[in-house]
Design an enzyme around this catalytic site. Structure first.
Site: not given
Length: 713
Positions: A401, A403, A601
């Site tokens: 990912d 961010t 996350d």
């Protein structure tokens, strides 16, 4: 290990180190391999007590074995000085008496051997019990009923050769191996015990303006707790008053203390610096990060790596094959060997049984897994099971990912662009109020931006997080949506050309853009910057050097994603990815035969983390992501992926070395014990030497596994 205590201390659960599917409510022996069951979560001093018990038995065995051995050795001398005191028959009786205490303290070996035959779970104790049992019964019969034996079983003096010394020495050496193994298990569980020691036993409760010291298990959610300088933080929560410099190295592996201020989270077990602060308890008991780490490390240490299936298949056929080989050895020596042929046959058959004990083979994988997972925990790498540890070594594609994974995950609002006719503060207050319920790092940036302007947040109704798009809700009785272009389309809100142009310029510079729609009309946008982590560049470069492709899948727009991918020189990227898109991309790569690791996350990453061969959750992310992943990086740093891969490589190499040691000793020792070198070199392996070699093979495996503790990852 051998234990006398069969009580269940403190309601513990016990399991087998080699067969984690076996669980019991009290100590005992594994019904499959015969090894002692160990606590699922070791106590700080429990294993030390077990080691002391074994050590006491070892002293008893050695105390009686040494004189038996000396009597037997002196009896082989032409001028035996002991015959001046007692006759040969009387000394044989002394050996029997001295052997009985050794057999008593090692009686568990025979019990386990019998159970292994009854249940047909043949194991190392089958061979130990059979070999020493035959030697002892043979000696006992030879002592009291020597007339039953033919001349081939007697010495040139007409006496039957007895093997009390072989029985006692073998049992004592096997007991020594169990003692060393118990010590090794204590060391391999060092990471768990070190974590257990981190948990404080007391806390200072602030109630009614007064401080009161209470037990840690009395804390409930919402309690205000005072943490004094040098104290361990009792539970997970956040600071409500004051600030601190906190040593989090025992959790994250990061040696530099972390500055914390009001509103920031603190973790149980970490150590406060030289200031005092008040915190509110949010997670207590088994919910704390420390408790979850202990449980995760303990569970992972007991799990089975796929490579262990190989040793299980070998062990299933190994013991019956050894028994058959021992029988063939006896027959061959009795038929073709020199006189006394039957004695040679019996002794060599016993030597084959003893040296072939598969203890080292059984320990090869579990020992490395236990040490490796403990090593990872100390570095802030939490591995859910041994399969993940093994698979990580074969990963060739990393999906990540953006961010919070490649970027800092601590974005800041650069500016808010508002269409004419709308007050800035009103819009900022509305979008911050909506985002206060979101777990996404971008939401935290919006809330912090409003707080910096001293804006008071308002109530929100109908809040909904739309994975991969943004958030929606009702603020001040007006529908509000904050997110990307896909969310605007979903809300039926058209983006004005001037805002689209402003957004494009920001995206080309690597900024993240969130549009704001009020009652179906786009009223502005938020431009957020999230700098790339310094460690991401070096980590991506090294992973790609090792032949791992790094692909970024992000819900952000094409321009922002392209800017990040270009700066990091990624293998590839895809923008505008919803959770289902990430899931499909991973399935596609897996269908091509790729071994895929996924790092993320957020809640939106959970499906992809679960689908990937190895899901890697950033510890700074959400509980859902962490639960879906096989590996959790406590520091939330991409560098941990490289460390996890290096650890995986080190553990797999160590397991293969252990298997080599186990097979090498058996491959070399069994033929020598059977007597293949006797015709050419006159070399035989006594049962006592065979027992020593068997113990050395286990010690080699244990010491080699413990080397992992000092490996650099």
């Amino acid at each position: 290990m051998i234990k006398n205590n069969t009580k269940n201390p403190a309601g513990k659960t016990f399991t087998c180190p080699m067969h984690p599917e076996i669980t019991r409510s009290s100590p005992g022996a594994c019904p499959i391999c015969g090894m002692d069951l160990v606590p699922v979560i070791p106590s700080v001093d429990g294993e030390e007590q077990e080691y002391k018990e074994l050590s006491g038995k070892m002293w008893v065995a050695a105390f009686f074995t040494i004189p038996v051995f000396l009597i037997a050795m002196l009896g082989m001398m032409p001028a035996n000085p002991l015959l001046k005191l007692l006759s040969t028959a009387e000394w044989d009786g002394v050996q029997l008496v001295l052997s009985l205490p050794v057999i008593y303290v090692c009686r568990s070996f025979f019990v386990r051997a019998w159970l292994s035959v009854v249940t047909w779970n043949l194991n190392m104790f089958t061979l130990v019990g059979l070999g020493t049992g035959v030697a002892f019964l043979f000696s006992l019969t030879g002592l009291f009923l020597p007339g039953m034996f033919p001349p081939e079983f007697k010495t040139h003096h007409g006496a039957v050769a007895l093997y009390f010394e072989a029985t006692t020495v073998i049992l004592t050496l096997v007991l020594l191996g169990q003692l060393l193994e118990a010590k090794a298990h204590s060391r391999t569980n060092g990471a768990i015990k070190a974590l257990l020691k981190l948990a404080p036993t007391e806390a200072t409760l602030v109630s009614g303006g007064k401080d009161q010291v209470i037990a840690i298990d009395k804390i409930v959610k919402g309690d205000l707790l005072r943490v004094k300088p040098g104290d361990k933080i009792p539970v997970d929560g956040h600071i409500t008053e004051g600030g601190a410099t906190i040593d989090e190295s025992m959790i994250s592996g990061e040696p530099i203390p972390v500055e914390k201020k009001a509103g920031e989270n603190v973790i149980s077990g970490t150590i406060n610096g030289n200031t005092s602060f008040i915190m509110v308890a949010e997670k207590v008991g088994a919910e704390t990060l420390l408790a979850r780490i202990v449980e995760m490390v303990s569970t992972a240490s007991r799990s089975r790596a796929p490579i262990q299936q190989l040793t299980d298949r070998i062990a299933r056929y190994f013991v019956p094959a050894v028994v058959l080989l021992a029988l063939i050895t006896f027959i061959a020596w009795a038929r073709f060997g020199p006189e006394p042929a039957f004695v040679y046959g019996l002794v060599n058959a016993i030597a084959v049984l003893i040296i072939a004990c598969p203890c080292a083979l059984g320990l090869a994988t579990p020992m490395s897994v236990m040490v490796g997972i403990g090593k990872g925990a100390g570095a802030g790498i939490l591995i859910k099971d041994a399969e993940a540890l093994e698979r990580m070594d074969r990963v060739n594609i990393l999906i990540t990912d953006k961010t919070g994974t490649l970027t800092e995950g601590k974005p800041a609002v650069e500016k808010v662009v508002v269409v004419s006719g709308i007050k800035d503060d009103d819009l900022i207050c509305a979008i911050a109020s909506l985002n206060q319920y979101s777990e996404h790092p971008l939401a935290s940036a919006l809330v912090a931006f409003a707080a910096a302007r001293d804006l008071s947040l308002t109530a929100v109704n109908d809040f909904q997080a739309v994975p991969g798009k943004g958030v929606t809700g009702t603020v001040n009785q007006q529908p509000l949506a904050v997110g990307n272009e896909a969310l605007m389309q979903q809300a039926g809100a058209e983006i004005p050309p001037e805002l689209a142009q402003e957004a494009l310029l920001g995206q080309q510079a690597g900024k993240t853009i969130s549009y704001i729609a009020v009652a179906g009309t786009v009223s502005g946008l938020v431009m957020i910057s999230d700098p790339i982590k310094a460690s991401s560049r070096d980590t991506v470069r090294e992973l790609m050097r090792q032949g791992i492709g790094v692909i970024m899948l992000t819900g952000d727009n094409e321009h922002t994603a392209a800017a990040v991918a270009r700066e990091l020189q990624l293998t590839g990227f895809k923008a505008g990815q919803l959770p289902a898109d990430k899931l499909d991309e991973i399935k596609k790569l897996q269908a091509e035969g790729k071994i895929v690791a996924m790092a993320g996350d957020g809640i939106n990453d959970a499906p992809a983390l679960a689908q990937a061969d190895i899901g890697i959750a950033m510890g700074t992310g959400t509980d859902v992501a962490i639960e879906s992943a096989k590996i959790t990086l406590v520091k939330g740093d991409l560098k941990g992926i490289l460390q996890a891969r290096n650890l995986s490589h080190a553990v797999m190499r160590n397991i293969k070395q252990n298997l080599f040691f186990a097979f090498f000793y058996n491959a070399l020792g069994i033929p020598v014990a059977a007597g293949v070198l006797y015709p050419s070199l006159g070399l035989l392996l006594s049962p006592m030497t065979a027992a020593l070699a068997m113990s050395l093979s286990s010690v080699s495996v244990i010491l080699n596994a413990l080397r992992l503790r000092n490996s650099k990852i």
